[in-house]
Design a protein around this motif. Structure first.
Motif, PDB file in Angstrom:
ATOM      1  N   PHE A 156       0.778  -1.163   0.089  1.00  0.00           N
ATOM      2  CA  PHE A 156      -0.051  -0.039   0.040  1.00  0.00           C
ATOM      3  C   PHE A 156       0.623   1.092  -0.042  1.00  0.00           C
ATOM      4  O   PHE A 156       1.750   1.454   0.944  1.00  0.00           O
ATOM      5  N   SER A 157       0.516   2.202  -0.954  1.00  0.00           N
ATOM      6  CA  SER A 157       1.317   3.380  -1.009  1.00  0.00           C
ATOM      7  C   SER A 157       0.839   4.423   0.138  1.00  0.00           C
ATOM      8  O   SER A 157      -0.361   4.365   0.171  1.00  0.00           O
ATOM      9  N   ILE A 158       1.786   4.817   0.720  1.00  0.00           N
ATOM     10  CA  ILE A 158       1.230   5.822   1.770  1.00  0.00           C
ATOM     11  C   ILE A 158       1.322   7.350   1.241  1.00  0.00           C
ATOM     12  O   ILE A 158       1.236   8.452   2.153  1.00  0.00           O
ATOM     13  N   ASP A 159       1.874   7.515  -0.007  1.00  0.00           N
ATOM     14  CA  ASP A 159       2.013   8.797  -0.765  1.00  0.00           C
ATOM     15  C   ASP A 159       0.965   8.611  -2.061  1.00  0.00           C
ATOM     16  O   ASP A 159       1.673   8.640  -2.958  1.00  0.00           O
ATOM     17  N   PRO A 160      -0.294   8.558  -1.688  1.00  0.00           N
ATOM     18  CA  PRO A 160      -1.104   8.374  -2.994  1.00  0.00           C
ATOM     19  C   PRO A 160      -1.187   9.666  -4.048  1.00  0.00           C
ATOM     20  O   PRO A 160      -1.290   9.580  -5.174  1.00  0.00           O
ATOM     21  N   GLU A 161      -0.665  10.756  -3.187  1.00  0.00           N
ATOM     22  CA  GLU A 161      -0.730  11.979  -4.303  1.00  0.00           C
ATOM     23  C   GLU A 161       0.132  11.690  -5.233  1.00  0.00           C
ATOM     24  O   GLU A 161       0.069  12.299  -6.303  1.00  0.00           O
ATOM     25  N   ASN A 162       1.564  11.501  -4.990  1.00  0.00           N
ATOM     26  CA  ASN A 162       2.471  11.382  -5.901  1.00  0.00           C
ATOM     27  C   ASN A 162       2.558   9.749  -6.392  1.00  0.00           C
ATOM     28  O   ASN A 162       3.358   9.675  -7.698  1.00  0.00           O
ATOM     29  N   ASP A 163       2.125   8.944  -5.895  1.00  0.00           N
ATOM     30  CA  ASP A 163       2.406   7.252  -6.496  1.00  0.00           C
ATOM     31  C   ASP A 163       1.013   7.213  -7.193  1.00  0.00           C
ATOM     32  O   ASP A 163       0.338   6.447  -6.812  1.00  0.00           O
ATOM     33  N   THR A 164       1.321   7.526  -8.439  1.00  0.00           N
ATOM     34  CA  THR A 164       0.407   7.208  -9.449  1.00  0.00           C
ATOM     35  C   THR A 164       0.501   5.582  -9.663  1.00  0.00           C
ATOM     36  O   THR A 164       1.662   5.208  -9.495  1.00  0.00           O
ATOM     37  N   PRO A 165      -0.466   4.899 -10.570  1.00  0.00           N
ATOM     38  CA  PRO A 165      -0.281   3.727 -10.929  1.00  0.00           C
ATOM     39  C   PRO A 165       1.081   3.506 -11.672  1.00  0.00           C
ATOM     40  O   PRO A 165       1.699   2.657 -11.601  1.00  0.00           O
ATOM     41  N   GLU A 166       1.629   4.421 -12.759  1.00  0.00           N
ATOM     42  CA  GLU A 166       2.689   4.489 -13.333  1.00  0.00           C
ATOM     43  C   GLU A 166       3.886   4.509 -12.725  1.00  0.00           C
ATOM     44  O   GLU A 166       4.719   3.753 -12.773  1.00  0.00           O
ATOM     45  N   ALA A 167       3.928   5.388 -11.537  1.00  0.00           N
ATOM     46  CA  ALA A 167       4.772   5.372 -10.839  1.00  0.00           C
ATOM     47  C   ALA A 167       5.224   4.250  -9.934  1.00  0.00           C
ATOM     48  O   ALA A 167       6.296   3.646  -9.864  1.00  0.00           O
ATOM     49  N   LEU A 168       3.992   3.401  -9.540  1.00  0.00           N
ATOM     50  CA  LEU A 168       4.139   2.277  -8.804  1.00  0.00           C
ATOM     51  C   LEU A 168       4.639   1.152  -9.571  1.00  0.00           C
ATOM     52  O   LEU A 168       5.528   0.221  -9.217  1.00  0.00           O
ATOM     53  N   LYS A 169       4.211   1.178 -10.869  1.00  0.00           N
ATOM     54  CA  LYS A 169       4.599   0.081 -11.963  1.00  0.00           C
ATOM     55  C   LYS A 169       6.052   0.339 -12.012  1.00  0.00           C
ATOM     56  O   LYS A 169       6.897  -0.593 -12.248  1.00  0.00           O
ATOM     57  N   GLU A 170       6.481   1.418 -12.256  1.00  0.00           N
ATOM     58  CA  GLU A 170       8.017   1.559 -12.332  1.00  0.00           C
ATOM     59  C   GLU A 170       8.652   1.231 -11.388  1.00  0.00           C
ATOM     60  O   GLU A 170       9.889   0.523 -11.548  1.00  0.00           O
ATOM     61  N   TYR A 171       8.346   1.338 -10.087  1.00  0.00           N
ATOM     62  CA  TYR A 171       8.920   1.032  -8.837  1.00  0.00           C
ATOM     63  C   TYR A 171       9.074  -0.532  -8.791  1.00  0.00           C
ATOM     64  O   TYR A 171       9.935  -0.947  -8.511  1.00  0.00           O
ATOM     65  N   GLY A 172       7.695  -1.106  -8.919  1.00  0.00           N
ATOM     66  CA  GLY A 172       7.602  -2.693  -9.131  1.00  0.00           C
ATOM     67  C   GLY A 172       8.672  -3.271  -9.947  1.00  0.00           C
ATOM     68  O   GLY A 172       9.133  -4.295  -9.576  1.00  0.00           O
ATOM     69  N   ASP A 173       8.811  -2.758 -10.964  1.00  0.00           N
ATOM     70  CA  ASP A 173       9.785  -3.095 -12.188  1.00  0.00           C
ATOM     71  C   ASP A 173      11.001  -3.158 -11.466  1.00  0.00           C
ATOM     72  O   ASP A 173      11.865  -3.845 -12.124  1.00  0.00           O
ATOM     73  N   LEU A 174      11.562  -2.184 -10.868  1.00  0.00           N
ATOM     74  CA  LEU A 174      12.981  -2.064 -10.321  1.00  0.00           C
ATOM     75  C   LEU A 174      13.316  -3.272  -9.497  1.00  0.00           C
ATOM     76  O   LEU A 174      14.435  -3.715  -9.401  1.00  0.00           O
ATOM     77  N   TYR A 175      12.305  -4.087  -8.799  1.00  0.00           N
ATOM     78  CA  TYR A 175      12.203  -5.110  -7.998  1.00  0.00           C
ATOM     79  C   TYR A 175      11.908  -6.257  -8.631  1.00  0.00           C
ATOM     80  O   TYR A 175      11.933  -7.474  -8.041  1.00  0.00           O
TER      81      TYR A 175
END
Length: 194
Positions: free
Chosen positions: A98-117
Motif C-alpha cells: 500500500f502506498s502511503i503517498d497516494p498523491e505522488n504514487d500514481t499507478p505508473e509510478a508504482l509500476k516503474e517502482y515494482g519493475d525495479l524489484y
C-alpha cells in the motif's frame, strides 16, 4: 489403577486424532488478531483493487512509497525475496504493498517502482488511488502502525513490517521488513497453506 487406563487411553486417542488434523488453530499459532477494514483503490495496472477481494485467502501486506529515500528500497527488495522464495517452494500467497503517498504514487509510478524489484504482478499489487487521510487511518486502525507525512519534508513515517493477513481478514503476524526472517515467514506460510 484400572480406572485410569481407560481415561489415559482416551487422552492418547484424542491427542493422536489432533495430530492428524491439518487444520491450524490461528489463535494458538499467532499472537495478533487485528481486523483489516476494507480499502479500495487501484493497482499499478490501473485496475480496481479492494482489500476484500482477498477474503478467503492468506496474504502479505506492507506500506511503502516510491519517493522513500531510506527504508522502502530494502523493504521492497526483501519482499521480492519473499516472493521468489514462495515461487521456489510452491507456496501461493498474494502480496499487497500500500502506498502511503497516494498523491505522488500514481499507478505508473508504482509500476516503474515494482519493475525495479522484478515484482511478479500476477501475485503482487502496488496500491494507490485513495486520499492521504484514508491510508493513514487504514494503517493506524487496521494494522495499528503509524503512517503520516513528516513535517516540512516529502518523506513519510510508516511501518517497516511485513504483515500476514488471514482468510477472514485479520492481521495475524508481523515480521521485520528490513532484517527479514525469511525462514520464519516461509515456515508460517507453509503451515497455513498445507
Amino acid at each position: 489403577m484400572n480406572r485410569i487406563w481407560p481415561l489415559l487411553s482416551l487422552v492418547i486417542l484424542l491427542a493422536l486424532a489432533g495430530c492428524g488434523s491439518s487444520e491450524v488453530n490461528l489463535d494458538e499459532e499467532f499472537s495478533m488478531k487485528l481486523e483489516v477494514e476494507e480499502l479500495e483503490g487501484v493497482n499499478q495496472e490501473e485496475q480496481a483493487f479492494s482489500s476484500s477481494e482477498h477474503e478467503g485467502e492468506f496474504w502479505l501486506a506492507n506500506f511503502i512509497f516510491t519517493n522513500c529515500d531510506t527504508v522502502c528500497p530494502p523493504m521492497t527488495a526483501n519482499m521480492a525475496r519473499v516472493q521468489r522464495e514462495m515461487k521456489e517452494t510452491g507456496v501461493e500467497v498474494p502480496i499487497v504493498s500500500f502506498s502511503i503517498d497516494p498523491e505522488n504514487d500514481t499507478p505508473e509510478a508504482l509500476k516503474e517502482y515494482g519493475d525495479l524489484y522484478q515484482a511478479d504482478y500476477q501475485a503482487w499489487d502496488f496500491v494507490t488511488g485513495y486520499d492521504q487521510e484514508t491510508i493513514e487511518r487504514f494503517a493506524n486502525v487496521s494494522f495499528m502502525v503509524p503512517a503520516s507525512k513528516e513535517e516540512g519534508s516529502d518523506q513519510y513515517m510508516h511501518s517497516t513490517s511485513i504483515f500476514l493477513v488471514d482468510k477472514e481478514g485479520f492481521v495475524r503476524e508481523s515480521y521485520s521488513g528490513l532484517d527479514v526472517p525469511l525462514e520464519e515467514i516461509m515456515e508460517d506460510l507453509e503451515k497455513i497453506t498445507d
